[in-house]
Structures are given as structure tokens and as C-alpha cells.
Design a protein around this motif. Structure first.
Motif, PDB file in Angstrom:
ATOM      1  N   ALA A 163      54.256 -26.467  -6.490  1.00 32.76           N
ATOM      2  CA  ALA A 163      53.194 -25.467  -6.761  1.00 32.76           C
ATOM      3  C   ALA A 163      53.823 -24.218  -6.849  1.00 32.76           C
ATOM      4  N   ARG A 164      52.884 -23.167  -7.549  1.00 32.09           N
ATOM      5  CA  ARG A 164      53.506 -21.863  -7.326  1.00 32.09           C
ATOM      6  C   ARG A 164      52.452 -21.282  -6.282  1.00 32.09           C
ATOM      7  N   GLU A 165      51.280 -21.758  -6.063  1.00 33.43           N
ATOM      8  CA  GLU A 165      50.432 -21.137  -5.084  1.00 33.43           C
ATOM      9  C   GLU A 165      49.713 -22.167  -4.368  1.00 33.43           C
ATOM     10  N   ILE A 166      49.487 -21.996  -3.007  1.00 33.67           N
ATOM     11  CA  ILE A 166      48.846 -22.923  -2.318  1.00 33.67           C
ATOM     12  C   ILE A 166      47.360 -21.895  -1.616  1.00 33.67           C
ATOM     13  N   ALA A 167      46.441 -22.703  -1.638  1.00 31.41           N
ATOM     14  CA  ALA A 167      45.018 -22.305  -1.138  1.00 31.41           C
ATOM     15  C   ALA A 167      44.308 -23.108  -0.382  1.00 31.41           C
ATOM     16  N   LEU A 168      43.902 -22.465   0.771  1.00 34.11           N
ATOM     17  CA  LEU A 168      43.169 -23.299   1.771  1.00 34.11           C
ATOM     18  C   LEU A 168      41.985 -22.753   2.059  1.00 34.11           C
ATOM     19  N   ASP A 169      40.854 -23.606   2.301  1.00 32.40           N
ATOM     20  CA  ASP A 169      39.707 -23.251   3.035  1.00 32.40           C
ATOM     21  C   ASP A 169      39.560 -23.772   4.345  1.00 32.40           C
ATOM     22  N   LEU A 170      39.289 -22.915   5.297  1.00 34.03           N
ATOM     23  CA  LEU A 170      39.746 -23.487   6.761  1.00 34.03           C
ATOM     24  C   LEU A 170      38.227 -23.219   7.675  1.00 34.03           C
ATOM     25  N   HIS A 171      38.328 -23.832   8.672  1.00 34.13           N
ATOM     26  CA  HIS A 171      37.478 -23.637   9.744  1.00 34.13           C
ATOM     27  C   HIS A 171      37.961 -23.544  11.060  1.00 34.13           C
ATOM     28  N   ALA A 172      37.864 -22.418  11.684  1.00 35.38           N
ATOM     29  CA  ALA A 172      38.140 -22.190  13.048  1.00 35.38           C
ATOM     30  C   ALA A 172      37.303 -21.884  14.087  1.00 35.38           C
ATOM     31  N   VAL A 173      37.418 -22.411  15.407  1.00 34.18           N
ATOM     32  CA  VAL A 173      36.597 -22.177  16.431  1.00 34.18           C
ATOM     33  C   VAL A 173      37.217 -21.360  17.641  1.00 34.18           C
ATOM     34  N   SER A 174      36.477 -20.200  17.900  1.00 33.60           N
ATOM     35  CA  SER A 174      37.314 -19.213  18.617  1.00 33.60           C
ATOM     36  C   SER A 174      36.450 -19.207  20.025  1.00 33.60           C
ATOM     37  N   ALA A 175      37.018 -18.408  21.185  1.00 32.30           N
ATOM     38  CA  ALA A 175      36.299 -18.392  22.155  1.00 32.30           C
ATOM     39  C   ALA A 175      36.807 -17.177  22.925  1.00 32.30           C
ATOM     40  N   ASP A 176      35.786 -16.547  24.148  1.00 31.66           N
ATOM     41  CA  ASP A 176      36.202 -15.109  24.680  1.00 31.66           C
ATOM     42  C   ASP A 176      37.229 -15.626  25.534  1.00 31.66           C
ATOM     43  N   GLU A 177      38.255 -14.597  25.404  1.00 27.02           N
ATOM     44  CA  GLU A 177      39.733 -14.861  26.361  1.00 27.02           C
ATOM     45  C   GLU A 177      39.415 -15.005  27.616  1.00 27.02           C
ATOM     46  N   ALA A 178      38.507 -14.121  28.236  1.00 28.04           N
ATOM     47  CA  ALA A 178      38.404 -14.173  29.678  1.00 28.04           C
ATOM     48  C   ALA A 178      38.071 -15.638  30.280  1.00 28.04           C
ATOM     49  N   PRO A 179      36.958 -16.133  29.722  1.00 28.92           N
ATOM     50  CA  PRO A 179      36.460 -17.357  30.285  1.00 28.92           C
ATOM     51  C   PRO A 179      37.687 -18.685  30.042  1.00 28.92           C
ATOM     52  N   LEU A 180      38.164 -18.489  28.685  1.00 30.31           N
ATOM     53  CA  LEU A 180      39.352 -19.392  28.527  1.00 30.31           C
ATOM     54  C   LEU A 180      40.392 -19.481  29.180  1.00 30.31           C
ATOM     55  N   HIS A 181      40.741 -18.113  29.620  1.00 31.66           N
ATOM     56  CA  HIS A 181      41.786 -18.070  30.442  1.00 31.66           C
ATOM     57  C   HIS A 181      41.459 -18.531  31.777  1.00 31.66           C
ATOM     58  N   ASN A 182      40.196 -18.441  32.279  1.00 34.28           N
ATOM     59  CA  ASN A 182      39.961 -19.090  33.876  1.00 34.28           C
ATOM     60  C   ASN A 182      39.932 -20.577  33.757  1.00 34.28           C
ATOM     61  N   LEU A 183      39.364 -20.930  32.629  1.00 36.59           N
ATOM     62  CA  LEU A 183      39.454 -22.597  32.476  1.00 36.59           C
ATOM     63  C   LEU A 183      40.984 -23.042  32.674  1.00 36.59           C
ATOM     64  N   LEU A 184      41.926 -22.469  31.780  1.00 35.59           N
ATOM     65  CA  LEU A 184      43.252 -22.960  31.913  1.00 35.59           C
ATOM     66  C   LEU A 184      44.031 -22.621  33.224  1.00 35.59           C
ATOM     67  N   MET A 185      43.498 -21.687  33.781  1.00 35.01           N
ATOM     68  CA  MET A 185      43.987 -21.388  35.215  1.00 35.01           C
ATOM     69  C   MET A 185      43.853 -22.360  36.106  1.00 35.01           C
ATOM     70  N   VAL A 186      42.477 -22.977  36.020  1.00 37.87           N
ATOM     71  CA  VAL A 186      42.299 -24.038  36.935  1.00 37.87           C
ATOM     72  C   VAL A 186      43.122 -25.208  36.617  1.00 37.87           C
ATOM     73  N   VAL A 187      43.435 -25.517  35.279  1.00 38.30           N
ATOM     74  CA  VAL A 187      44.300 -26.417  34.888  1.00 38.30           C
ATOM     75  C   VAL A 187      45.612 -26.399  35.441  1.00 38.30           C
ATOM     76  N   ASN A 188      46.026 -25.142  35.371  1.00 31.61           N
ATOM     77  CA  ASN A 188      47.340 -24.985  35.711  1.00 31.61           C
ATOM     78  C   ASN A 188      47.570 -24.743  37.375  1.00 31.61           C
ATOM     79  N   ARG A 189      46.488 -24.437  38.143  1.00 32.33           N
ATOM     80  CA  ARG A 189      46.528 -24.516  39.504  1.00 32.33           C
ATOM     81  C   ARG A 189      46.456 -26.258  39.866  1.00 32.33           C
ATOM     82  N   CYS A 190      46.015 -26.988  38.947  1.00 39.57           N
ATOM     83  CA  CYS A 190      46.358 -28.492  39.229  1.00 39.57           C
ATOM     84  C   CYS A 190      47.666 -28.986  38.999  1.00 39.57           C
TER      85      CYS A 190
END
Length: 425
Positions: A163-190
Motif C-alpha cells: 500500500a502507499r497509504e494506510i488509513a484507520l477509523d478508531l475508537h478510544a476511551v480515556s479517563a481523568d488522570e488523577a482517579p486512574l492514577h489512584n486506582l493503579l496506585m492501589v494495585v501497585n500497593r498490593c
């Protein structure tokens, strides 16, 4: 006898751990997965261990007390590890916090070598992640919706194709950094590493819906204790997700306030007598309950019909929010009319009929699909998310090949997705 590390091979199988930290409960599953991976019906998985604890330090899906949340998570993981006889090093984690938001956009890149390679995909990955992670948002999930090589529809895996060009239609899900960071902090503390983060709406949908439903188009609604989430599928592609910090716990609080009874008793009353759609007999169906702070031998009485008047306003608020989200989403038409209801609150008597009448769509209630070794106690709709985490281990759903790109305009994107879905049928 020393326990085997979960990252080691167990014969030809490998061990997978998943963790769902919810508002009312923390659930951990450890499973052996066949080398061929997880089948669409949950085949290839055998549950080895499970842990289930009452959640602490979580409100509306958000961590509000790290220490209490850590203790509950540790207890659930330890319980699952003892049963399975393994020690986990990493887990797949569900995410319902951080105001989950869907992003639909397009990406394209020139293929300089003439053959699509991993390098071309990596370029799209970096650009897509930069596009989504703006204004304090973190990328949680990214999946391909449609792919084109030189303007023509391509395969799901374009590597090695000319191919000369690749094109994609994409779907993303994002979250606020702070609540996600706190969730992952709980996992790391385990003392665990997050193997992946999976949007809770996606996990619940994978557990509660069938492959045929996801291919034909379906909207999965998970009403849990502290969060209500939506996920849409069409042609087996994940198209949309959102989450709001309210659910069945608010119904329990309403009952406790109206009846002036302890929260534990209000939860029992909701489970045994709660209903949204009344029958004539409910006017005479009486139950007894204790009042808060009163002597144990002092009880009060109420009919199921009177209780329904307490329950219905909150249910109406939740369903109104769902309808607003569906009306605001331009992809709703592509997901078809079928609605699947799951989550612990879906067990409320008459809820499916009420949702069907309000949305004007067929609605069914579903729990997680059968998985070998899953006990009946964990087969209810309240455990759809944690079971779905195991199913999300399939790369085409979990978005392991994370791709991204720049915005090409919402109007053109929706037009192309609609055309692609019609061609798919």
C-alpha cells in the motif's frame, strides 16, 4: 509446598489474574487459559481461584481512601491466590472511574516502504495517544473500527500488505488522570503490576452479550452499586462507552432515609421486596423491618407497593440519564435496538420491563456467560465485569495493538463508519 509464580507456564496453559475494584465489592479471579486463547463463548478458560470482599474506600467507582481500598483489594487477591495455589505478579484491571469518555477519530499515514510494517503502526500509535491524552486525560483503550489501504477496505491485520497509504477509523476511551492514577496506585500497593487497563463497560458487555449480538449490534447497560455504564457494539467492533458515578447504592440510601432503617437492612429490603413495576397483589404484600436506633423487638411494616414509590424516582433518574446518553450519541443507530441489562442492580424486579418501556427497545437481563470453574454464587449479573476481564484478554477486544491518529472531522468519520457497517451486512 511453595506456590508457583503465576507468570510461569502451567503445562501448556498460562495463568491470568483479573481484578475489579467496585463500589460495593472487590473481586479477583485467577484462571488458566488454553494456548489458543479465550473463545467467544468463554471456552478455553478454567477458574483456578477467586476472591470476593466487601469494598472499602470507594465511592461511585472512585478511590477515596487508599488505605482502606488497598486492604480490601489485598484480601480479595490473597483469597484467590490461596485457592489457586499461585502467586500473582500482574493483573488486568477494570476502569470505571475518571469520567470515561469515548473518542472517535481517523488516522492516516504514508507507507514509505510500500509494505505496511510494524513501524507504520507504531507511528499511528504515538500520534493517536498524543491526540487522546490532552487536558489531563489518559488513554485507557483504543481499538480499530475500520481500515483502508489506498482508500479500499483492508484486513484487520494489514502488516506485510502492499500500500502507499494506510488509513484507520478508531475508537478510544480515556479517563481523568488523577482517579486512574489512584486506582493503579492501589494495585501497585498490593505488589501487583497492571497488565492492562480495561474499561469496565467493555468488560461487562463482553461477559453479558453474545458474539452474535455484538456482530448484529447491541447496547450493554451495566447498573452497578456505584456506577452506571454503557457500551455499544456493531459488527463485533467496540464503538462507544461512557460511565456515570451513580447506581443501585443510591436506591439503597433512598430506602434507608424513607424508612429510617439501617443501610444493611435497606439493602436487604431492596433485594427481597424492591420492585419498579407493581402487581395488584403488592398493595397487600406486607413486610416488616426494624427502625434505626430502636430496640430489636420494635418493627415497622410497609407494603411492596409503597416501597415501589420510594424506589421508582431514583430508577427514573438513572434511566433518564441513560436515555440522554443514547440520544446524544450519533453511533446509537449503528448499534441496533437490542439492549442487554447487567450489573447487580439489574436484578431489581421489574427493572427490565421499565427500561424497555422508557427506551422503546427490547431489553433482556443477562449475567456473565458460563466459564469452567466459576461457582454459582459468582455467576450473577453483579460479576459481569470481573468475568469480562478474562474475555477481554482476547487481543481483538482488549485493544492490545493500540493504534491512534489525528482527528479527521466527526462528520466524515460517522459517514464512513455508517457506510462501512452497511457494507458489512
Amino acid at each position: 509446598m511453595t506456590r508457583d509464580k503465576a507468570k510461569r507456564k502451567n503445562g501448556r496453559k498460562h495463568i491470568v489474574g483479573v481484578l475489579d475494584i467496585g463500589t460495593s465489592k472487590v473481586a479477583c479471579l485467577i484462571a488458566a487459559v488454553e494456548p489458543g486463547g479465550v473463545g467467544p463463548d468463554g471456552g478455553g478458560i478454567r477458574i483456578l481461584g477467586l476472591g470476593h470482599q466487601r469494598a472499602e474506600g470507594v465511592k461511585g467507582g472512585v478511590i477515596i481512601d487508599l488505605d482502606r481500598a488497598e486492604q480490601a483489594a489485598r484480601a480479595a487477591v490473597a483469597q484467590a491466590e490461596r485457592m489457586a495455589g499461585v502467586e500473582l505478579a500482574e493483573v488486568h484491571v477494570s476502569v470505571s472511574c475518571g469520567r470515561l469518555t469515548s473518542h472517535n477519530f481517523s488516522a492516516k499515514a504514508d507507507v514509505t516502504s510500500g509494505l505496511v510494517s510494524e513501524v507504520d503502526l507504531d507511528r499511528l500509535l504515538a500520534a493517536g495517544q498524543s491526540y487522546v491524552e490532552q487536558g489531563g486525560r489518559s488513554l485507557v483503550h483504543l481499538n480499530e473500527v475500520a481500515l483502508r489501504l489506498d482508500g479500499a477496505p483492508g484486513s484487520r491485520d494489514p502488516r506485510g500488505m502492499a500500500a502507499r497509504e494506510i488509513a484507520l477509523d478508531l475508537h478510544a476511551v480515556s479517563a481523568d488522570e488523577a482517579p486512574l492514577h489512584n486506582l493503579l496506585m492501589v494495585v501497585n500497593r498490593c505488589y501487583l503490576e497492571p497488565a492492562s487497563c480495561v474499561p469496565a463497560p467493555l468488560a461487562s458487555a463482553l461477559a453479558a452479550t453474545s458474539e452474535d449480538e455484538r456482530r448484529l449490534g447491541v447496547t450493554a447497560i451495566d447498573i452497578g452499586a456505584g456506577a452506571t455504564s454503557l457500551a455499544m457494539f456493531a459488527e463485533d467492533r467496540f464503538l462507544y462507552a461512557c460511565s456515570a458515578p451513580f447506581g443501585g447504592a443510591q436506591i439503597t440510601f433512598d430506602i434507608a432515609r424513607a424508612l429510617h432503617t439501617p443501610l444493611a437492612e435497606a439493602e436487604r429490603i431492596k433485594a427481597l421486596y424492591g420492585t419498579v413495576v407493581c402487581a395488584p397483589s403488592d398493595e397487600h404484600d406486607v413486610f416488616s423491618y426494624p427502625g434505626a436506633g430502636e430496640e430489636h423487638d420494635v418493627t415497622h411494616q410497609m407494603t411492596k407497593a409503597e416501597l415501589a414509590e420510594v424506589v421508582r424516582p431514583r430508577v427514573r433518574t438513572i434511566v433518564d440519564h441513560i436515555r440522554q446518553r443514547l440520544d446524544a450519541c450519533e453511533l446509537t443507530a449503528y448499534a441496533g435496538r437490542c439492549v442487554v441489562l447487567t450489573g447487580g442492580t439489574s436484578a431489581l424486579t421489574g427493572l427490565a420491563d421499565y427500561v424497555a418501556a422508557e427506551l422503546g427497545r427490547p431489553v433482556r437481563v443477562s449475567g456473565p456467560q458460563a466459564v469452567s470453574g466459576l461457582p454459582p454464587a459468582l455467576s450473577g449479573a453483579a460479576f459481569s465485569t470481573v468475568v469480562g476481564l478474562l474475555l477481554a484478554d482476547r487481543s481483538e477486544h482488549a485493544g492490545r495493538r493500540v493504534l491512534g491518529g489525528s482527528n479527521a472531522g466527526a462528520g466524515s468519520y460517522l459517514k464512513r463508519v455508517g457506510s462501512w457497517l452497511r457494507e458489512g451486512f
